[in-house]
Design a protein around this motif. Structure first.
Motif, short mmCIF file in Angstrom:
data_model
loop_
_atom_site.label_atom_id
_atom_site.label_comp_id
_atom_site.label_asym_id
_atom_site.label_seq_id
_atom_site.Cartn_x
_atom_site.Cartn_y
_atom_site.Cartn_z
N LEU A 184 0.88 -1.12 -0.03
CA LEU A 184 -0.06 -0.10 -0.12
C LEU A 184 0.89 1.21 -0.09
CD1 LEU A 184 -2.60 -1.09 2.65
CD2 LEU A 184 -2.64 -1.77 0.29
N GLU A 185 0.37 2.15 -0.84
CA GLU A 185 1.65 3.26 -0.98
C GLU A 185 0.95 4.58 -1.33
OE1 GLU A 185 5.83 3.72 -3.22
OE2 GLU A 185 4.13 4.04 -4.63
N GLY A 186 1.21 5.84 -0.45
CA GLY A 186 0.49 6.83 -0.66
C GLY A 186 0.75 7.88 0.17
N SER A 187 0.13 8.94 0.09
CA SER A 187 -0.14 10.00 1.15
C SER A 187 -1.15 10.09 1.89
CB SER A 187 0.11 11.44 0.59
OG SER A 187 0.19 12.55 1.52
N ILE A 188 -1.06 9.17 2.92
CA ILE A 188 -2.62 8.74 3.55
C ILE A 188 -3.37 9.82 4.08
CG2 ILE A 188 -3.25 7.48 5.71
CD1 ILE A 188 -0.71 5.64 5.49
N LEU A 189 -2.68 11.04 4.49
CA LEU A 189 -3.39 12.04 5.15
C LEU A 189 -4.09 12.98 3.92
CD1 LEU A 189 -1.45 12.74 8.18
CD2 LEU A 189 -3.51 11.49 7.99
N ASP A 190 -3.46 12.84 2.62
CA ASP A 190 -4.03 13.71 1.74
C ASP A 190 -5.05 12.67 0.96
OD1 ASP A 190 -2.59 15.69 2.07
OD2 ASP A 190 -0.72 14.79 0.89
N GLY A 191 -5.77 11.56 1.52
CA GLY A 191 -6.46 10.63 0.96
C GLY A 191 -6.09 9.84 -0.25
N TRP A 192 -4.88 9.71 -0.18
CA TRP A 192 -4.24 8.99 -1.50
C TRP A 192 -3.60 7.68 -1.00
CZ3 TRP A 192 1.27 9.98 -3.20
CH2 TRP A 192 1.45 8.97 -3.95
N LEU A 193 -4.14 6.54 -1.37
CA LEU A 193 -3.31 5.25 -1.04
C LEU A 193 -3.68 4.29 -2.14
CD1 LEU A 193 -1.37 4.11 1.18
CD2 LEU A 193 -3.50 3.16 2.31
N ASP A 194 -2.79 3.75 -2.81
CA ASP A 194 -2.86 2.69 -3.78
C ASP A 194 -2.66 1.24 -3.38
OD1 ASP A 194 -4.07 4.63 -5.88
OD2 ASP A 194 -1.95 5.12 -6.24
N ALA A 195 -3.29 0.18 -3.74
CA ALA A 195 -3.00 -1.08 -3.41
C ALA A 195 -2.35 -1.78 -4.59
CB ALA A 195 -4.31 -1.67 -2.95
N PHE A 196 -1.11 -2.70 -4.39
CA PHE A 196 -0.66 -3.49 -5.32
C PHE A 196 -0.30 -4.89 -4.80
CE2 PHE A 196 0.86 1.21 -5.62
CZ PHE A 196 0.66 1.33 -6.80
N ASN A 197 -0.37 -5.75 -5.71
CA ASN A 197 -0.40 -7.07 -5.34
C ASN A 197 1.09 -7.56 -6.13
OD1 ASN A 197 -2.53 -7.44 -4.12
ND2 ASN A 197 -3.66 -8.27 -5.69
N HIS A 198 1.92 -8.27 -5.21
CA HIS A 198 3.20 -8.73 -5.78
C HIS A 198 3.05 -9.87 -6.98
CE1 HIS A 198 7.02 -11.07 -5.70
NE2 HIS A 198 7.56 -9.76 -5.67
N LYS A 199 3.91 -9.80 -7.96
CA LYS A 199 4.04 -11.10 -8.91
C LYS A 199 5.32 -11.37 -9.04
CE LYS A 199 4.17 -8.09 -13.01
NZ LYS A 199 3.54 -7.83 -14.11
N GLY A 200 5.81 -12.61 -9.49
CA GLY A 200 7.08 -12.78 -9.81
C GLY A 200 7.91 -13.14 -8.52
N ALA A 201 9.28 -13.20 -9.06
CA ALA A 201 10.21 -13.83 -7.85
C ALA A 201 10.22 -13.06 -6.83
CB ALA A 201 11.74 -13.85 -8.65
N GLN A 202 10.67 -13.56 -5.66
CA GLN A 202 10.62 -12.88 -4.24
C GLN A 202 11.59 -11.81 -4.33
OE1 GLN A 202 10.24 -16.53 -1.58
NE2 GLN A 202 9.15 -14.81 -0.51
N ASN A 203 12.65 -11.97 -4.92
CA ASN A 203 13.54 -10.99 -4.82
C ASN A 203 13.66 -9.67 -5.97
OD1 ASN A 203 14.19 -12.17 -6.96
ND2 ASN A 203 16.39 -12.54 -6.64
N ALA A 204 12.16 -9.70 -6.55
CA ALA A 204 11.89 -8.73 -7.65
C ALA A 204 10.93 -8.02 -7.03
CB ALA A 204 11.40 -9.35 -8.86
N PHE A 205 11.35 -6.63 -6.79
CA PHE A 205 10.23 -5.40 -6.60
C PHE A 205 9.21 -5.37 -7.66
CE2 PHE A 205 8.58 -1.33 -6.25
CZ PHE A 205 8.21 -1.28 -4.86
N SER A 206 8.33 -6.16 -7.91
CA SER A 206 7.38 -6.25 -9.07
C SER A 206 5.84 -6.43 -8.44
CB SER A 206 7.57 -7.48 -9.80
OG SER A 206 6.74 -7.50 -10.87
#
Length: 283
Positions: A188-210
């Motif tokens: 979950l990434e965003g500026s929480i107190l500005d009402g912005w938070l996006d959700a992402f699901n991981h995919k691929g290899a565990q050592n890959a920021f994907s």
């Protein structure tokens, strides 16, 4: 919940003009609702056509009150049953299924942080090297995970928060970081107190920021916020049903990072590098 248990009995006797039809009193029409708060359940009985009641709460306890209040001994699944008796002795019954789960005192709509005062089961106090995060608390119930953050910042700074969630409690799946014992399935990434938070699901290899953007909406709610003396305190909750794996898991592991609004520098993190992820056990 309305439970109908009407019984139609059709008699076809052989009779002549002198035969008299018997009057049959209908069975009671069972109707009741349940309201659950922690382990206490209020049964509101609106059954019609009955003169007496017998409740079997499904835990070995009973009551003859019309609308009883019952406290269950522990969390779990129970099947209470109401037996309603008419004036001529006919008995109808109606059952339902209830789940007694942990509740939280935390509320998002009371414009107060005082409901966190007695929430201490999951409290994180960062070490001496951490200057941004001062205290973090966590709580949960069947629907939500609650977060309480104290940080040395201001709302106007627009800090961006990255919340990493191991939602299946399995370190062999999800993205691995320098936080030990966890594989993060959701970011979950965003500026929480500005009402912005996006959700992402991981995919691929565990050592890959994907991570794939999910497009999920209405999965978080921000509650009360206070700012004083260079300390910003706020609360929020995450919907367990909206985030991958969070509704079914028996435990949650997480870590939180804060960065400047332009991503130019890391402001703080919990836990510290090479430390175990924060663990919340869902009973």
């Amino acid at each position: 919940m309305k439970i109908n248990n009407n019984i139609l009995l059709l008699l076809l006797p052989l009779c002549f003009a002198a035969c008299k039809k018997d009057d049959v009193t209908p069975a009671a029409d069972i109707f009741y609702t349940v309201s659950i708060e922690d382990k206490t359940v209020t049964f509101t009985n609106e059954t019609s056509g009955a003169v007496s009641y017998q409740w079997d709460f499904g835990d070995g306890e009973t009551s003859t009150e019309e609308s009883p209040v019952h406290t269950y001994p522990d969390k779990g699944k129970y099947v209470p049953t109401l037996y309603a008796t008419t004036k001529d002795g006919r008995i109808s019954e109606g059952s339902t299924v209830i789940y007694i789960a942990k509740t939280s005192p935390v509320k998002m709509n009371d414009n107060s942080l005082s409901d966190w005062d007695n929430v201490n089961d999951y409290t994180v106090t960062p070490g001496a090297g951490e200057t941004f995060f001062k205290t973090a608390k966590f709580d949960y119930d069947a629907q939500y995970v609650y977060l309480y953050i104290e940080a040395a910042t201001t709302q106007s700074s627009g800090a961006i928060y990255d919340i990493y969630l191991d939602t299946d409690n399995d370190a062999t799946t999800g993205y691995t970081t320098d936080i030990t014992g966890a594989g993060f399935d959701v970011l979950l990434e965003g500026s929480i107190l500005d009402g912005w938070l996006d959700a992402f699901n991981h995919k691929g290899a565990q050592n890959a920021f994907s991570f794939d953007f999910t497009g999920t909406t209405e999965f978080f709610t921000v509650g009360a916020m206070e700012e004083s003396g260079g300390l910003l305190t706020f609360e929020m909750r995450l919907s367990r049903a909206k985030l991958k794996g969070l509704a079914a898991t028996q435990a949650l592991k997480l870590g939180i990072f804060a960065t400047k609004s332009d991503w130019s520098a890391t402001l703080g993190r919990i836990p510290a590098p090479a430390q175990p992820a924060i663990l919340i056990n869902f009973e």
